[in-house]
Design a protein around this motif. Sequence first.
Motif, mmCIF file in Angstrom:
data_model
loop_
_atom_site.group_PDB
_atom_site.id
_atom_site.type_symbol
_atom_site.label_atom_id
_atom_site.label_comp_id
_atom_site.label_asym_id
_atom_site.label_seq_id
_atom_site.Cartn_x
_atom_site.Cartn_y
_atom_site.Cartn_z
ATOM 1 N N LEU A 4 0.881 -1.170 0.000
ATOM 2 C CA LEU A 4 0.000 0.000 0.000
ATOM 3 C C LEU A 4 0.921 1.223 0.000
ATOM 4 O O LEU A 4 1.760 1.375 0.888
ATOM 5 C CB LEU A 4 -0.888 0.019 1.256
ATOM 6 N N SER A 63 -8.628 4.760 1.787
ATOM 7 C CA SER A 63 -9.717 3.794 1.923
ATOM 8 C C SER A 63 -10.221 3.350 0.542
ATOM 9 O O SER A 63 -10.464 2.166 0.301
ATOM 10 C CB SER A 63 -10.801 4.458 2.778
ATOM 11 N N ILE A 66 -7.809 0.860 -1.061
ATOM 12 C CA ILE A 66 -7.908 -0.488 -0.476
ATOM 13 C C ILE A 66 -9.177 -1.189 -0.985
ATOM 14 O O ILE A 66 -9.159 -2.353 -1.378
ATOM 15 C CB ILE A 66 -7.883 -0.402 1.074
ATOM 16 N N THR A 72 -7.849 -5.794 2.237
ATOM 17 C CA THR A 72 -7.994 -5.161 3.552
ATOM 18 C C THR A 72 -6.588 -4.833 4.048
ATOM 19 O O THR A 72 -5.601 -5.372 3.527
ATOM 20 C CB THR A 72 -8.635 -6.127 4.582
ATOM 21 N N ILE A 73 -6.505 -3.977 5.030
ATOM 22 C CA ILE A 73 -5.188 -3.593 5.544
ATOM 23 C C ILE A 73 -4.453 -4.827 6.099
ATOM 24 O O ILE A 73 -3.235 -4.920 6.029
ATOM 25 C CB ILE A 73 -5.306 -2.435 6.584
ATOM 26 N N ILE A 76 -2.211 -6.445 3.591
ATOM 27 C CA ILE A 76 -1.094 -5.639 3.074
ATOM 28 C C ILE A 76 0.199 -6.117 3.761
ATOM 29 O O ILE A 76 0.231 -6.321 4.972
ATOM 30 C CB ILE A 76 -1.335 -4.133 3.368
ATOM 31 N N ILE A 79 3.792 -1.039 3.956
ATOM 32 C CA ILE A 79 3.250 0.301 3.691
ATOM 33 C C ILE A 79 4.420 1.177 3.229
ATOM 34 O O ILE A 79 5.493 1.161 3.845
ATOM 35 C CB ILE A 79 2.589 0.897 4.956
ATOM 36 N N LEU A 101 -1.082 4.192 10.317
ATOM 37 C CA LEU A 101 -1.521 2.901 9.757
ATOM 38 C C LEU A 101 -0.553 1.795 10.153
ATOM 39 O O LEU A 101 -0.968 0.704 10.536
ATOM 40 C CB LEU A 101 -1.575 2.974 8.227
ATOM 41 N N SER A 105 -1.663 -1.274 12.573
ATOM 42 C CA SER A 105 -1.823 -2.572 11.889
ATOM 43 C C SER A 105 -0.599 -3.469 12.075
ATOM 44 O O SER A 105 -0.568 -4.584 11.589
ATOM 45 C CB SER A 105 -2.065 -2.340 10.401
ATOM 46 N N LYS A 107 2.239 -3.276 10.609
ATOM 47 C CA LYS A 107 2.839 -3.583 9.307
ATOM 48 C C LYS A 107 4.128 -2.778 9.145
ATOM 49 O O LYS A 107 4.199 -1.642 9.628
ATOM 50 C CB LYS A 107 1.889 -3.185 8.161
#
Length: 366
Positions: A4, A63, A66, A72-73, A76, A79, A101, A105, A107
């Motif tokens: 993302l 949003s 995605i 969905t996050i 992913i 990022i 984010l 999340s 990530k």
Amino acid sequence: MKILAIETSCDETAASVVSFSKGKIDIQSNIVSSQIKIHAKWGGVVPSLAAREHLKNIMPVISESIKKAKTTIKKIDLIAVTHGPGLIPALLIGTSAAKSLSYFSSKPLIGINHVEAHLYANFFCKNKSSLDNFKFPILALVVSGGHTQLVLIKKHLKYEIIGETQDDAVGEAFDKVAKILELGYPGGPIISKLADETNYEEIELIRNNEIKKLFENIKFPRPMIGSDNLNFSYSGLKTSVMYFFKKITAPSPSKKDLEISKRLIAKYFQEAAIEVLVKKSQKAIKKYDAKTFFLAGGVAANSYLRNQISENITIPFNYPLLEFCGDNAAMIAITAHYQYQALSEKKKRALLKNWETLEANPNLRL
Ligand code: KG4
Ligand code: ZN
């Protein structure tokens, strides 16, 4: 791997989901929300207004990207966000969103250089599906609203800036000339459209002899064209256009004469601006024995520039598809992919902590 990517370095709020699997690239979404209308009134990007717009649009754009990618996050893997160069108020919005984010999340987060991403946008082109098809060293001409650089790409992720503007960027010159001629913003597409629709014979249609004479003797400068380095300068050309236009308007021209004059100035300006880009590119190719030529950045959309390059350069020439010339987040994702692949396992794990440490740097260099 699914990335993302987020981009807010100037006046586009952009987010994209790109998936990479077994050498295949799949752009699952590429959302760009442009602020052109807001800045048009001011004839250029107003940083504080840009930040407000990014703040308004950032979450809806992410949003949407995605949703459009039907993911969905959670799905992913990485990022990516532009963390420079660019306008600091604008960069702060994208980097803050990306850091939040990443934190919530869990990530990994990677910061990407905007100019490097313009180079990698050459991945998204007509004929080739992989950068591995291009021979190194690659010579890239980066031409945008903020940059005019010649970059030698020795191999993936290895760059040397071998020339750059000493003052204004070429895209900035297009924008300023459009402002002088009261044509609107952003100037690049307007000037290039006018220039391409006009031919020099239109001088004959000018009624006012004084104005006609000015055009018969017109000679816009090609700053630094003969210098023995690979640098550029565009502020003198812009000033020359300004003084010339003042002379044109002094005798209060008719509406028709003024319209023809603006079209001709656009054409003479474009010719001068681009002649220098082509000459310096030729010189650089020879000096560094480059095997491939890349055009990158918003001004790469200019069709006269593309034609001039293809007519005057003998090595294979590539440029991004039109939608990837200007700012977008798919180019951030592809750069992140290459950057990530090159990291050690330890450095990959450290990206999980980047939500804490990543900084926005308006002057980030390649
Ligand atoms: O890469 P970009 O979208 O944003 C920056 O990173 O600056 O480039 C925007 C610049 C603007 O100055 C715009 O006027 C210029 O690219 N531009 C063009 C054309 N389309 C956009 N300049 C000349 N000819 C065009 N067709
Ligand atoms: Zn850009």
